[in-house]
Design a protein around this motif. Structure first.
Motif, mmCIF file in Angstrom:
data_model
loop_
_atom_site.group_PDB
_atom_site.id
_atom_site.type_symbol
_atom_site.label_atom_id
_atom_site.label_comp_id
_atom_site.label_asym_id
_atom_site.label_seq_id
_atom_site.Cartn_x
_atom_site.Cartn_y
_atom_site.Cartn_z
ATOM 1 N N ILE A 1 44.246 3.296 12.106
ATOM 2 C CA ILE A 1 44.866 2.380 11.146
ATOM 3 C C ILE A 1 46.388 2.416 11.270
ATOM 4 O O ILE A 1 47.057 1.383 11.189
ATOM 5 C CB ILE A 1 44.434 2.707 9.707
ATOM 6 N N ALA A 2 46.936 3.609 11.486
ATOM 7 C CA ALA A 2 48.391 3.741 11.612
ATOM 8 C C ALA A 2 48.899 3.010 12.854
ATOM 9 O O ALA A 2 50.011 2.460 12.852
ATOM 10 C CB ALA A 2 48.784 5.214 11.670
ATOM 11 N N LYS A 3 48.100 2.982 13.901
ATOM 12 C CA LYS A 3 48.504 2.257 15.100
ATOM 13 C C LYS A 3 48.458 0.754 14.867
ATOM 14 O O LYS A 3 49.279 0.012 15.400
ATOM 15 C CB LYS A 3 47.585 2.632 16.270
ATOM 16 N N ARG A 4 47.489 0.317 14.065
ATOM 17 C CA ARG A 4 47.433 -1.105 13.730
ATOM 18 C C ARG A 4 48.616 -1.493 12.864
ATOM 19 O O ARG A 4 49.266 -2.504 13.087
ATOM 20 C CB ARG A 4 46.125 -1.432 12.998
ATOM 21 N N ALA A 5 48.866 -0.673 11.826
ATOM 22 C CA ALA A 5 49.915 -0.975 10.854
ATOM 23 C C ALA A 5 51.121 -0.077 11.093
ATOM 24 O O ALA A 5 51.458 0.784 10.285
ATOM 25 C CB ALA A 5 49.376 -0.803 9.438
ATOM 26 N N GLY A 6 51.762 -0.284 12.227
ATOM 27 C CA GLY A 6 52.896 0.560 12.607
ATOM 28 C C GLY A 6 54.095 0.441 11.688
ATOM 29 O O GLY A 6 54.972 1.315 11.677
ATOM 30 N N GLY A 7 54.149 -0.638 10.897
ATOM 31 C CA GLY A 7 55.283 -0.821 9.999
ATOM 32 C C GLY A 7 55.046 -0.269 8.609
ATOM 33 O O GLY A 7 55.901 -0.403 7.727
ATOM 34 N N SER A 8 53.888 0.374 8.402
ATOM 35 C CA SER A 8 53.558 0.903 7.080
ATOM 36 C C SER A 8 54.077 2.326 6.917
ATOM 37 O O SER A 8 53.674 3.231 7.652
ATOM 38 C CB SER A 8 52.039 0.880 6.870
ATOM 39 N N GLU A 9 54.945 2.528 5.944
ATOM 40 C CA GLU A 9 55.471 3.864 5.669
ATOM 41 C C GLU A 9 54.358 4.799 5.232
ATOM 42 O O GLU A 9 54.316 5.975 5.616
ATOM 43 C CB GLU A 9 56.544 3.788 4.583
ATOM 44 N N LEU A 10 53.420 4.281 4.427
ATOM 45 C CA LEU A 10 52.288 5.082 3.964
ATOM 46 C C LEU A 10 51.485 5.614 5.145
ATOM 47 O O LEU A 10 51.171 6.811 5.222
ATOM 48 C CB LEU A 10 51.376 4.238 3.068
ATOM 49 N N MET A 11 51.142 4.742 6.083
ATOM 50 C CA MET A 11 50.319 5.155 7.213
ATOM 51 C C MET A 11 51.082 6.067 8.168
ATOM 52 O O MET A 11 50.503 7.001 8.745
ATOM 53 C CB MET A 11 49.784 3.929 7.963
ATOM 54 N N ASN A 12 52.359 5.833 8.333
ATOM 55 C CA ASN A 12 53.157 6.714 9.190
ATOM 56 C C ASN A 12 53.235 8.118 8.603
ATOM 57 O O ASN A 12 53.183 9.116 9.339
ATOM 58 C CB ASN A 12 54.555 6.138 9.388
ATOM 59 N N ASN A 13 53.344 8.198 7.281
ATOM 60 C CA ASN A 13 53.367 9.511 6.627
ATOM 61 C C ASN A 13 52.014 10.207 6.757
ATOM 62 O O ASN A 13 51.951 11.428 6.980
ATOM 63 C CB ASN A 13 53.742 9.359 5.150
ATOM 64 N N MET A 14 50.926 9.438 6.608
ATOM 65 C CA MET A 14 49.594 10.021 6.744
ATOM 66 C C MET A 14 49.332 10.450 8.189
ATOM 67 O O MET A 14 48.634 11.431 8.447
ATOM 68 C CB MET A 14 48.536 9.009 6.287
ATOM 69 N N TYR A 15 49.897 9.725 9.135
ATOM 70 C CA TYR A 15 49.759 10.068 10.545
ATOM 71 C C TYR A 15 50.302 11.477 10.788
ATOM 72 O O TYR A 15 49.687 12.288 11.498
ATOM 73 C CB TYR A 15 50.527 9.049 11.384
ATOM 74 N N LYS A 16 51.439 11.757 10.174
ATOM 75 C CA LYS A 16 52.039 13.089 10.307
ATOM 76 C C LYS A 16 51.258 14.127 9.504
ATOM 77 O O LYS A 16 51.041 15.244 9.957
ATOM 78 C CB LYS A 16 53.493 13.047 9.830
ATOM 79 N N GLU A 17 50.847 13.744 8.296
ATOM 80 C CA GLU A 17 50.123 14.665 7.418
ATOM 81 C C GLU A 17 48.831 15.153 8.054
ATOM 82 O O GLU A 17 48.475 16.335 7.938
ATOM 83 C CB GLU A 17 49.818 13.968 6.090
ATOM 84 N N TYR A 18 48.130 14.255 8.747
ATOM 85 C CA TYR A 18 46.849 14.616 9.352
ATOM 86 C C TYR A 18 46.996 15.164 10.772
ATOM 87 O O TYR A 18 46.002 15.465 11.419
ATOM 88 C CB TYR A 18 45.901 13.416 9.347
ATOM 89 N N GLY A 19 48.234 15.278 11.217
ATOM 90 C CA GLY A 19 48.456 15.850 12.538
ATOM 91 C C GLY A 19 47.832 15.055 13.658
ATOM 92 O O GLY A 19 47.268 15.619 14.603
ATOM 93 N N CYS A 20 47.924 13.738 13.561
ATOM 94 C CA CYS A 20 47.327 12.887 14.596
ATOM 95 C C CYS A 20 48.076 13.061 15.918
ATOM 96 O O CYS A 20 49.310 13.089 15.941
ATOM 97 C CB CYS A 20 47.384 11.424 14.168
ATOM 98 N N PRO A 21 47.342 13.180 17.014
ATOM 99 C CA PRO A 21 47.985 13.385 18.314
ATOM 100 C C PRO A 21 48.608 12.107 18.861
ATOM 101 O O PRO A 21 48.228 10.996 18.485
ATOM 102 C CB PRO A 21 46.820 13.845 19.195
ATOM 103 N N GLU A 22 49.568 12.261 19.750
ATOM 104 C CA GLU A 22 50.135 11.100 20.427
ATOM 105 C C GLU A 22 49.074 10.507 21.343
ATOM 106 O O GLU A 22 48.258 11.222 21.927
ATOM 107 C CB GLU A 22 51.364 11.508 21.248
ATOM 108 N N ASN A 23 49.067 9.187 21.459
ATOM 109 C CA ASN A 23 48.060 8.517 22.285
ATOM 110 C C ASN A 23 48.620 7.234 22.856
ATOM 111 O O ASN A 23 49.762 6.850 22.569
ATOM 112 C CB ASN A 23 46.804 8.239 21.461
ATOM 113 N N SER A 24 47.839 6.587 23.669
ATOM 114 C CA SER A 24 48.296 5.382 24.369
ATOM 115 C C SER A 24 47.958 4.091 23.627
ATOM 116 O O SER A 24 48.165 3.006 24.164
ATOM 117 C CB SER A 24 47.670 5.334 25.776
#
Length: 247
Positions: free
Chosen positions: A91-114
Motif C-alpha cells: 500500500i505504501a508503494k501505491r500511495a507514495g505521497g501518503s505521510e501515514l503510509m510512509n510512517n507505517m512503512y518505517k514502523e513495520y520495518g518494510c525492506p527496500e524493494n524494486s
C-alpha cells in the motif's frame, strides 16, 4: 459469553466482531479501512488475527468475524506481523505521497524493494470516502477502473451534479487524499466550487447551500436560523438554561 484475546478473558456479546471486542477492551488491532460508523468491510486485511476454536486454528479479518462461541484470539504472531508488513509495503508503494503510509512503512520495518509507485498518490483505496458519500445520500463518487488503475473519482472526472460539497469524504479519509480547498466564502472539492453559507450568529462560513438544502429536505423542515455546529450547541445550551431557570 467469554472469549480470550491475547491471554485476557473478555466478556462479549454474541454477534459482535473480534475487532469491536478488542476495541472496547483497549486491545489495539491495526486497521486502515475500518470506521465505527460503517463497520468492518475487510478490504485492507490489516486487522488479521489468529483464531482458535476447538482444535482448529485459522487467520481471519477481525473487523468482519462475528463471535458466536468461545474462541481464543491472538492479535500478533510472527505470521500475522509478516502479513501486515507485506500489506503496508504494497500500500505504501501505491500511495507514495501518503505521510501515514510512509510512517507505517518505517514502523513495520518494510525492506527496500524494486516496486514502483506514484510518489504523488495518497489514496489507499480504503473506500471510506465512498461509504461516507453513500451514507449522506449523494453517491457522487465511486471506485472506477480495475487493477492497478483503480481509483476513486466522480463520473468522467467531471464536476458531479450529485455532489453537495459537504466534505464528509475528505473528513473521513485517513490519508488526506481528497483535496478540499476553502478560500473566503468558497469551497472547492471534486472539481466543483460551492458558495459557503455564513453562520447567522458568528458569521463564519460553515456549509454549502446545496448541503443545507439537502439536510432540510431530509429533516422535512427548515430551521429558523442558519447556525454552524458550535453556535447550534451554544444556542441549545442557552435554551436549556432558560428552561431550567423557569423551573
Amino acid at each position: 459469553m467469554m472469549i480470550i484475546i491475547d491471554g485476557l478473558e473478555i466478556e462479549v456479546t454474541p454477534g459482535e466482531t473480534i475487532l469491536e471486542a478488542a476495541n472496547k477492551s483497549g486491545i489495539k488491532i491495526p486497521t486502515l479501512c475500518y470506521s465505527k460508523a460503517f463497520g468492518g468491510k475487510g478490504h485492507c486485511r490489516m486487522c488479521m488475527v489468529e483464531v482458535k476454536s476447538g482444535n482448529a486454528t485459522r487467520l481471519v479479518a477481525s473487523c468482519t468475524y462475528p463471535i458466536t462461541g468461545e474462541i481464543e484470539v491472538k492479535t500478533s504472531t510472527p505470521v500475522i506481523e509478516k502479513i501486515r508488513r507485506n500489506i503496508v509495503m504494497l500500500i505504501a508503494k501505491r500511495a507514495g505521497g501518503s505521510e501515514l503510509m510512509n510512517n507505517m512503512y518505517k514502523e513495520y520495518g518494510c525492506p527496500e524493494n524494486s516496486l514502483v509507485g506514484d510518489p504523488n498518490e495518497r489514496c489507499i483505496l480504503c473506500r471510506l470516502c465512498t461509504y461516507a458519500c453513500e451514507e449522506v445520500g449523494a453517491s457522487a463518487i465511486s471506485a472506477i477502473m480495475r487493477g492497478t488503475e483503480k481509483r476513486i473519482a466522480t463520473p468522467y472526472d467531471e464536476a458531479s451534479t450529485a455532489c453537495i460539497g459537504c466534505g464528509a469524504c475528505a473528513e473521513i479519509c485517513p490519508t488526506g487524499a481528497i483535496d478540499l480547498i476553502e478560500e473566503g466564502n468558497h469551497r472547492t472539492i471534486w472539481n466543483k466550487t460551492f458558495e459557503l453559507v455564513t453562520c447567522e450568529m458568528c458569521g463564519k462560513p460553515f456549509a454549502t447551500m446545496e448541503q443545507l438544502q439537502y439536510v432540510n429536505k431530509k429533516l422535512g423542515y427548515e430551521p429558523p436560523a442558519r447556525l454552524c455546529e458550535s453556535c447550534r450547541k451554544k444556542a441549545a445550551a442557552h435554551k436549556l438554561s432558560q428552561v431550567a431557570v423557569q423551573f
